[in-house]
Design a protein around this motif. Structure first.
Motif, PDB file in Angstrom:
ATOM      1  N   GLN A 134      -3.854   4.162   8.723  1.00 13.53           N
ATOM      2  CA  GLN A 134      -3.183   4.338  10.005  1.00 13.53           C
ATOM      3  C   GLN A 134      -3.879   5.430  10.813  1.00 13.53           C
ATOM      4  N   GLN A 178       1.613  13.914   9.622  1.00  9.86           N
ATOM      5  CA  GLN A 178       0.488  13.062   9.256  1.00  9.86           C
ATOM      6  C   GLN A 178       1.007  11.851   8.500  1.00  9.86           C
ATOM      7  N   THR A 179       0.523  10.654   8.852  1.00 13.94           N
ATOM      8  CA  THR A 179       0.932   9.458   8.123  1.00 13.94           C
ATOM      9  C   THR A 179       0.386   9.509   6.701  1.00 13.94           C
ATOM     10  N   PRO A 222       6.108   8.619   9.220  1.00 14.52           N
ATOM     11  CA  PRO A 222       4.885   8.859   8.451  1.00 14.52           C
ATOM     12  C   PRO A 222       4.738   8.000   7.205  1.00 14.52           C
ATOM     13  N   TYR A 236       5.074   4.367   6.971  1.00 17.56           N
ATOM     14  CA  TYR A 236       5.021   2.920   7.175  1.00 17.56           C
ATOM     15  C   TYR A 236       3.746   2.327   6.587  1.00 17.56           C
ATOM     16  N   ALA A 268       5.254  13.991   3.392  1.00 19.94           N
ATOM     17  CA  ALA A 268       4.182  13.800   4.371  1.00 19.94           C
ATOM     18  C   ALA A 268       3.914  15.115   5.088  1.00 19.94           C
ATOM     19  N   GLY A 304      -2.926   6.888  13.490  1.00 19.01           N
ATOM     20  CA  GLY A 304      -2.021   7.794  14.187  1.00 19.01           C
ATOM     21  C   GLY A 304      -1.768   7.328  15.604  1.00 19.01           C
TER      22      GLY A 304
END
Length: 227
Positions: free
Chosen positions: A80, A74-75, A225, A227, A183, A82
């Motif tokens: 985001q 998961q980010t 994850p 960024y 993450a 995904g």
């Protein structure tokens, strides 16, 4: 009076089982209340909690060596969405709606795939003899393999309507702190406290990844994850 045969008894038992199964069978719905359809693209969005306020799901390395196959993480950024996925029945069927009783494949949809290109984009769980107790969810699955089979189960009513959990033949899909800044990393678990509750968001408009000019590609979506 002639006693019923064993065959008749078994047929009655199977019919009763079929009725029970069908009773729990219903369309899986996205956040708008529309049924999920085969081959349409969706974002899988983990339900936000006090301890988990991240974004959507992406493929990401979960070990340094070997780097491949990628796991699923998961980010950390809630903004985001995904990477989109699509669903397909594992068996042969003309059904176009995803149901809660169905065994389905889950596959990432993206034209950006710079690493681990020798692996498919299908999800699977690690069923190797060296796998740890909580088996990692990976990419690289095969269409008809038992470890590429997932079921979407209803997990919410009322305000939690259209909330689901993913399950496999060996347990429920959950999340544990991963190696990248903690993450959440997807695993198969039998610990209810780790179960990952999700909702589905249909990919529409500029987010669609069916063309090379999609917004996801324009944003340069990276498979990490943090960024």
């Amino acid at each position: 009076m002639k006693k019923p045969s064993m065959l008749s008894f078994l047929i009655t038992l199977l019919l009763a089982a079929a009725v029970c199964t069908q009773g729990s069978d219903e369309p899986v719905k996205d956040i708008s209340g529309n049924p999920l359809t085969i081959s349409q693209q969706y974002f899988i969005q983990p339900v936000k909690t006090e301890s988990n306020n991240g974004g959507g799901l992406v493929p990401a390395a979960i070990t340094i060596l070997p780097f491949c196959p990628l796991g699923i993480t998961q980010t950390l950024l809630s903004s985001q969405p995904g990477l989109p996925v699509s669903f397909n029945y594992q068996g042969f069927t003309t059904e176009t709606i995803v149901h809660t009783s169905a065994q389905v494949n889950i596959e990432f949809e993206s034209n950006i795939w710079p690493v681990c290109t020798e692996f498919s984009k299908l999800w699977e769980f690690d069923d190797s003899s060296s796998a740890r107790e909580e088996r990692a969810i990976l990419i690289g699955g095969s269409r008809f393999s038992h470890n590429s089979s997932f079921k979407i189960e209803k997990a919410g009513e009322g305000k939690g309507e259209n909330t689901y959990k993913l399950s496999t033949s060996t347990g429920t899909v959950g999340a544990i702190p991963g190696g990248w800044s903690g993450a959440p990393q997807l695993v198969v678990t039998n610990d209810d406290a780790k179960t990952l509750l999700v909702k589905f968001v249909k990919v529409v408009g500029d987010y669609a990844t069916t063309t090379s000019t999609s917004r996801v590609e324009k944003l340069g979506l990276r498979m990490f994850p943090f960024y």
